[in-house]
Write a protein that holds these residues in place. Structure first.
Motif, PDB file in Angstrom:
ATOM      1  N   TYR A 169      16.434  -9.373  72.962  1.00 52.17           N
ATOM      2  CA  TYR A 169      17.278 -10.249  71.873  1.00 52.17           C
ATOM      3  C   TYR A 169      17.923  -9.242  71.154  1.00 52.17           C
ATOM      4  CZ  TYR A 169      18.111 -11.978  67.242  1.00 52.17           C
ATOM      5  OH  TYR A 169      18.308 -13.247  66.284  1.00 52.17           O
ATOM      6  N   VAL A 170      19.480  -9.304  71.105  1.00 53.98           N
ATOM      7  CA  VAL A 170      20.329  -8.989  70.815  1.00 53.98           C
ATOM      8  C   VAL A 170      20.313  -7.741  69.842  1.00 53.98           C
ATOM      9  CG1 VAL A 170      21.523 -10.111  69.582  1.00 53.98           C
ATOM     10  CG2 VAL A 170      22.654  -8.590  70.377  1.00 53.98           C
ATOM     11  N   LYS A 171      19.415  -8.309  69.014  1.00 53.96           N
ATOM     12  CA  LYS A 171      19.282  -6.401  68.357  1.00 53.96           C
ATOM     13  C   LYS A 171      18.408  -5.849  68.513  1.00 53.96           C
ATOM     14  CE  LYS A 171      18.779  -9.438  64.098  1.00 53.96           C
ATOM     15  NZ  LYS A 171      18.057  -9.744  62.432  1.00 53.96           N
ATOM     16  N   ASP A 172      17.252  -5.838  69.223  1.00 50.59           N
ATOM     17  CA  ASP A 172      16.669  -4.800  70.228  1.00 50.59           C
ATOM     18  C   ASP A 172      18.254  -4.384  70.992  1.00 50.59           C
ATOM     19  OD1 ASP A 172      13.983  -5.133  69.664  1.00 50.59           O
ATOM     20  OD2 ASP A 172      13.902  -7.026  70.694  1.00 50.59           O
ATOM     21  N   ALA A 173      18.966  -4.569  71.987  1.00 51.26           N
ATOM     22  CA  ALA A 173      19.585  -4.338  72.788  1.00 51.26           C
ATOM     23  C   ALA A 173      20.560  -3.537  72.072  1.00 51.26           C
ATOM     24  CB  ALA A 173      20.422  -5.281  73.516  1.00 51.26           C
ATOM     25  N   VAL A 174      21.020  -3.810  70.944  1.00 46.64           N
ATOM     26  CA  VAL A 174      21.864  -3.096  70.038  1.00 46.64           C
ATOM     27  C   VAL A 174      21.083  -1.540  69.342  1.00 46.64           C
ATOM     28  CG1 VAL A 174      23.266  -2.388  68.075  1.00 46.64           C
ATOM     29  CG2 VAL A 174      23.015  -4.532  69.255  1.00 46.64           C
ATOM     30  N   ALA A 175      19.945  -1.942  69.178  1.00 45.20           N
ATOM     31  CA  ALA A 175      19.518  -0.520  69.165  1.00 45.20           C
ATOM     32  C   ALA A 175      18.721   0.168  70.001  1.00 45.20           C
ATOM     33  CB  ALA A 175      17.665  -0.847  68.751  1.00 45.20           C
TER      34      ALA A 175
END
Length: 277
Positions: A169-175
């Motif tokens: 998921y994109v939020k996990d990728a940004v983190a």
């Protein structure tokens, strides 16, 4: 303390601004681009990387290259997953290799600038990242699935969907990107992948169909689409090296897809009016 510079990444960066971090994420990354404009894909990854890492040379700026799990190519062995030290087969004379081969070369440029000039470089290798903000030009299978689901249309799968991929998921990728920026070791590459989101393209589509209340249909791809598709049957990334830095995904696939659908539907119902303000 944020500076916005709008220009072609293939041109030298002439601004004189101190940067703490420079993230190179400018690259076409979808099948139609690979098939229709392979030279432009390579220019962004080769010239773009040279121009940006050259800007960081002689400074204390940390340079982060956004790379891809496609650099691993196709394993000649029955490997369950790819760790950062693994390499696989790529046909350099196949135009579809414009993307993974130029990303490989960009990674080597990072290692070379560190070795010769001491430039602080790190590399992030992304798996298949999904989320609500998918650009229209992105015609990867998962992006097409999402657009269909948000519109309430049946999802179209243009293959048997047997290829296995790692999703995040994109939020996990940004983190994960922030973790690499702040904690990653200079000269190292890190896989970004959710070990609990490994599934076939068909199962991914079926999961999205279930949440969106639509059906899954099958259709033959056109010639351009087919030429741009990855032929790698299994692309599973091992993220243990990144997890050792303290990163953990916070969203399950089901949670990520549900939030993706909700956010995408909200944006469709209430488009951003900032352009008119």
């Amino acid at each position: 303390n944020f500076n916005l510079i709008i220009q072609d990444v293939c041109e030298p960066l002439n601004e004189k601004i101190h940067l703490d971090f420079l993230v190179h994420a400018a690259s076409p990354a979808h099948p139609t681009a690979f098939s229709a404009e392979p030279v432009q894909v390579m220019r962004a990854n080769l010239l773009g990387t040279i121009n940006l890492v050259e800007y960081c040379k002689g400074t204390n700026t940390r340079f982060l290259l956004i790379s891809t799990g496609e650099i691993y190519g196709e394993s000649r062995e029955s490997a369950d997953s790819f760790a950062e030290q693994d390499t696989g087969y790529l046909n350099s004379m196949d135009f579809r290799s414009c993307y993974p081969e130029s990303k490989r070369a960009a990674e080597t440029l990072c290692a070379s600038y560190l070795r010769q000039y001491g430039t602080d470089t790190v590399v992030a290798r992304l798996c298949y990242v999904y989320g609500p903000n998918v650009i229209e030009e992105n015609d990867r299978a998962d992006a097409q699935f999402l657009r269909k689901a948000v519109s309430g249309e049946n999802i179209v799968l243009k293959s048997a969907g047997e290829q296995v991929r790692t999703y995040c998921y994109v939020k996990d990728a940004v983190a994960a990107l922030l973790t690499i920026l702040l904690k990653g070791k200079s000269g190292e590459a890190y896989n970004i992948a959710d070990k609990d989101s490994i599934l076939s393209i068909r199962r991914y589509a079926e999961t999205l169909c279930r949440f969106a209340g639509v059906s899954l249909n099958f259709e033959l791809p056109d010639c351009i689409e087919q030429k741009g598709y990855s032929k790698i049957p299994r692309s599973v990334l091992n993220a243990e090296k990144l997890e050792a830095l303290g990163w953990r995904p916070q969203y399950t696939l089901e949670e990520g897809l549900k939030e993706t659908l909700l956010e995408a539907a909200r944006k469709k119902e209430k488009p951003d009016d900032s352009q008119s303000q």
